[in-house]
Structure formats: structure tokens, C-alpha cells
Design an enzyme around this catalytic site. Structure first.
Site, short mmCIF file in Angstrom:
data_model
loop_
_atom_site.label_atom_id
_atom_site.label_comp_id
_atom_site.label_asym_id
_atom_site.label_seq_id
_atom_site.Cartn_x
_atom_site.Cartn_y
_atom_site.Cartn_z
N GLU A 27 0.59 -1.15 0.18
CA GLU A 27 0.07 0.04 -0.11
C GLU A 27 0.89 1.14 0.01
OE1 GLU A 27 -0.65 -2.61 1.97
OE2 GLU A 27 -2.51 -3.35 0.96
N HIS B 92 -10.52 -6.10 7.92
CA HIS B 92 -11.17 -5.76 6.68
C HIS B 92 -12.34 -4.84 6.91
CE1 HIS B 92 -8.43 -8.91 5.59
NE2 HIS B 92 -8.90 -8.95 4.33
#
Length: 325
Positions: free
Chosen positions: A60, A129
Site C-alpha cells: 500500500e 477488513h
């Protein structure tokens, strides 16, 4: 108009902007041939080529750095963080770099970057998540934070986000991706960032919310109507900046307020909304501002998710409390 799910509306928005502007690029983990973990980018690489829709390494921080560099050189990056719980890995790029670009360069440079990411509970995802981390972004000056609740809003807001010259965090609630269809224009259209929408008119209590809780609030309003309570439901749509004018107009009409969020009580933006109301409209209130949220604990494992998340029954109960105060 076409009947679309939210995921289809999101795909359609990206397709529209890829066609319209050759500087728009879409990238992230598995967004190319696979079309992303939720298939939000399905078919886009085949249609526009690997130079404009492409996969990145599973890093990321690298995705964020790439977006910053591309934004500085004239492109309009649409980067995907596969799940928003992974935003910590790219937080410096977002809060430390993108958010400050316009200011630190005296307006010479911009970060016209859209950060797309799924989030939210109710679908039994693994740890990290589903976390509702939108409050972290809303407390970061220099970025706008958008959370649509309907397919129509999803398309119009995403097109506006991609065209914006400053960074926009665009969060997509996973539970809403395919839970229903709605009419969405096939042609392009925009919805202004920073503008709330009154999803249901009412006169007795204002329910101010966003994301999946919009639908829980609408369901609660239907239940309240059976008992003679008229609830107005406001969908913020953009949580940074918030549309304080629409909020105050509703508060002055109803004199009673509930702020609803899926995030923990200490997280999200409920406290900010409540603070703005009491600073600007306290003399219009007939009862304390009440809040519905998840408990102040770490997000639970899937087995406990249903009892942890707020639902329409919690909203109904709180609405009765604020009416009876």
C-alpha cells in the site's frame, strides 16, 4: 435509466472518466485482469489497456507513493486500497503528503488523487477488513472524505471525486455493493462534494447518518411512523467537509437529533456533528443530542459482529428516548 447495483455504478463511473480523460489511471492490487477483489474494475483493463488500468505490488505504501508522483506530473490517479483496514500502511502518503501538497507548494502543485477502498461490517470479513476508520480521514485537513449509500450517489460522487484537484478518500461499504439495485443514468453526471441529501422528510426528529446506516435509519423511520413519529433522515454523503447548512435546517425544523454511525462511539464523525449542532443551534434543541454507534472496543471477530453492530432497532429506541425526553 439502467438498474444498477452500487458496484456496477462505481465501475460505470470509472469507465466514464477513463473514456473522458486520458490522464485518468486506475491501479491497485489485483484490479487489472481480475477486476479487483469485488470486481469493481472488471473489464476496464481489457477496454482501456494495461497502461491505464494495472496491477501493483502488494504494498500500500508503494501504491500511495506512485499516486503522488503521477498526480504531480499531470495524471489523475484512481488508486485502490484493497480494504480500508490496510490504510495504516499508506497513511503517511495520504495524510503527510497528498493532504499537504497544495499548501506546501503555494498552490503550484496539487494531488488530484482518488483513494477508493471498501470498508464496513455485516459481511463477516476477516480481521482488519471491516474497520470503520473514516474518522481518521475526516480529522485529516486537506482531504475530502466521501461515503455513498446508493448506486445513484455512488456514480455521481465518484465522478466528482476523480475530477477534483485535491485528494478524495472514497469509501465503499461492502454490505451495499450488491444488496439492491436502483435507477442510475447511463450518461455522465456529477453530485457536488460536501452536499448532504435529505433521504426522507420528517418533522419530529432528525436522524443524521451516512453509509450503510442510512438504510438502517430509513427502516427505523418506517417503524417510527407506525407509532406516529415523523423522522427525517439526512445522508451526509460527504463526511469531510460536512454540510452544516442542511443539518441546521433540519434541526431547526425538528428540534430533536440523533446522530447514527456504524463506527465505535469514539470513532467516526458523530461527535463532530453533535458538536457543530450544539455550537450553532443549541437554542433550537428540545432534548440532548443522542447517538447510536458501535461500542468502544476493537472491531470483533465475525462470530460477534451481529450483536456488536448497531441496527434499526437501536435507532428506534433512541428516537423514542429523544422524543420522550
Amino acid at each position: 435509466m439502467a438498474q444498477m447495483t452500487m458496484i456496477q455504478a462505481i465501475t460505470d463511473a470509472m469507465r466514464n472518466e477513463l473514456k473522458r480523460d486520458e490522464n485518468v489511471l486506475v491501479f491497485g492490487e489485483d484490479v487489472g485482469q481480475n477486476g479487483g477483489v469485488f470486481r469493481a474494475t472488471e473489464g476496464l483493463q481489457k477496454e482501456f489497456g494495461e497502461d491505464r488500468v494495472f496491477d501493483t505490488p502488494l504494498a500500500e505504501s508503494g501504491i500511495g507513493g506512485l499516486a503522488i508522483g503521477l498526480g504531480l506530473t499531470g495524471f489523475r490517479p484512481v488508486m485502490e486500497v484493497q480494504f480500508f483496514g490496510f490504510v495504516f500502511e499508506v497513511f503517511d502518503s495520504v495524510a503527510g503528503q497528498m493532504a499537504r501538497m497544495r499548501y506546501r507548494s503555494g498552490g503550484k502543485y496539487h494531488s488530484p488523487i482518488t483513494v477508493r477502498s471498501p470498508f464496513g461490517g455485516g459481511v463477516k470479513t476477516p480481521e482488519l477488513h471491516a474497520d470503520n476508520l473514516e474518522g481518521l480521514m475526516a480529522q485529516t485537513p486537506g482531504v475530502k472524505v466521501v461515503i455513498p449509500s446508493t448506486p445513484y450517489d455512488a456514480k455521481g460522487l465518484l465522478i466528482s471525486a476523480i475530477r477534483d484537484n485535491d485528494p478524495v478518500i472514497y469509501l465503499e461499504h461492502m454490505k451495499l455493493y450488491r444488496s439492491f439495485r436502483a435507477e442510475v443514468p447511463e450518461e455522465e453526471y456529477t453530485i457536488p462534494l460536501g452536499k448532504a441529501d435529505v433521504k426522507r422528510e420528517g418533522k419530529d426528529v432528525s436522524i443524521i447518518t451516512y453509509g450503510a446506516m442510512v438504510h438502517s435509519s430509513l427502516k427505523a423511520a418506517e417503524e417510527l411512523e407506525k407509532e406516529g413519529i415523523s423522522a427525517e433522515v439526512i445522508d451526509l454523503r460527504t463526511i469531510s467537509p460536512i454540510d452544516i447548512d442542511t443539518i441546521l435546517e433540519s434541526v431547526k425544523k425538528t428540534s430533536r437529533v440523533i446522530v447514527v454511525q456504524e463506527a465505535q462511539k469514539q470513532a467516526g464523525i458523530g461527535a463532530h456533528v453533535a458538536s457543530e449542532i450544539q455550537e450553532r443551534a443549541i437554542l433550537h434543541l428540545e432534548a440532548p443530542i443522542m447517538r447510536v454507534s458501535a461500542p468502544d472496543t476493537v472491531y470483533p471477530f465475525a462470530a460477534a459482529e451481529d450483536v456488536w453492530l448497531p441496527d434499526f432497532k437501536d435507532i428506534v429506541e433512541k428516537a423514542k428516548a429523544v422524543i420522550e425526553f
